[in-house]
Scaffold this motif. Structure first.
Motif: not given
Length: 275
Positions: A115-125, A132-136, A265-270
């Motif tokens: 449940x760790x929030x995570x994102x894939x970002x490009x060079x300008x973020x 889902x946890x990342x969006x939450x 937080x994970x439990x709040x995701x859709x």
């Protein structure tokens, strides 16, 4: 490049580099041109031409000497070298940003770290993908269409950001300092984002003019989240093999109250399903 050098020269006083300040008040903030030239071992005329934009091809040796005299960090030194490449028309030292969607391996990693929030970002973020946890965690980010999801844009323009980030000033400063590094590798994307944020946020414009440069790496971020309350999470940034995509992960050790909060937080995701 000229503006960067001038601003950095104005931020370092003579006493910091072992020079006498002299009697009376100094009319010039920071170092004088002749002082910086002497510290770097170049002529005043040559340095003046660089700072006025009339010398467009200083050598790496000269730039490194200026970086040492100005006490630049490794990130700032690399940024200065990249600016010089851009001004002189030399090929950039790093491959330009790749506009591909998120790499499949990074997408898989997003699911693996839950449940760790995570994102894939490009060079300008720009957020190329998120679990889902990342969006939450970034409350309200999912209200924006995917094409507008960018963590720097979120920090300055989303109404929830100032409440969400317990130390908004530090997050904002880090965001702008990182964006400076993208000027050289993703110039078109960076210019568009700078223009948008400068027009919409006087705070962004002021921070941008400071020319602070450093690469986002591991650290901690404190949140005041509307669903799980106050929480401080460690963050890690991992780059893909090509360097144009990164994965940002917020995490907490298992068994801690913070990790329990991430489960909540994970439990709040859709897609959480039945607890």
């Amino acid at each position: 490049m000229a503006e960067f050098l001038k601003i950095r020269r104005g931020r370092i006083g003579p006493a910091e580099v072992g020079l006498p300040t002299g009697p009376g008040a100094r009319r010039t903030p920071g170092l004088r041109r002749e002082e910086l030239a002497a510290l770097a071992g170049v002529s005043v005329d040559y340095y003046t031409r660089i700072e006025q934009g009339r010398e467009t091809a200083p050598s790496d040796a000269v730039l490194s000497a200026l970086a040492r005299a100005l006490r630049l960090t490794a990130d700032e030194h690399a940024h200065l070298l990249g600016l010089a490449d851009q001004v002189s028309g030399r090929a950039p030292r790093r491959r330009p940003a790749d506009p591909r969607p998120a790499d499949p391996g990074l997408r898989l990693l997003l699911e693996s770290v839950r449940p760790s929030p995570a994102y894939v970002l490009d060079e300008v973020n720009d957020v190329l993908a998120a679990n889902p946890e990342g969006l939450a965690l970034l409350a309200g980010l999912s209200d924006w269409p995917p094409s507008r999801r960018n963590t720097i844009r979120y920090t300055f323009l989303h109404s929830a950001a100032r409440t969400l980030f317990a130390d908004w000033d530090r997050v904002a400063r880090n965001s702008v300092a990182h964006l400076h590094t993208a000027e050289l590798t993703a110039p078109a994307q960076t210019a568009a984002l700078i223009a948008e944020l400068s027009a919409a946020s006087s705070e962004f414009a002021a921070l941008w003019r400071r020319h602070e440069v450093w690469v986002k790496r591991a650290g901690e971020t404190a949140f005041r989240h509307p669903a799980i309350g106050p929480i401080t999470l460690a963050n890690e940034v991992l780059s893909s093999a090509g360097g144009s995509q990164r994965i940002l992960i917020y995490q907490a050790p298992p068994g801690t109250a913070e990790h329990d909060a991430l489960i909540l937080l994970a439990m709040t995701t859709e897609d959480a399903g039945t607890p």
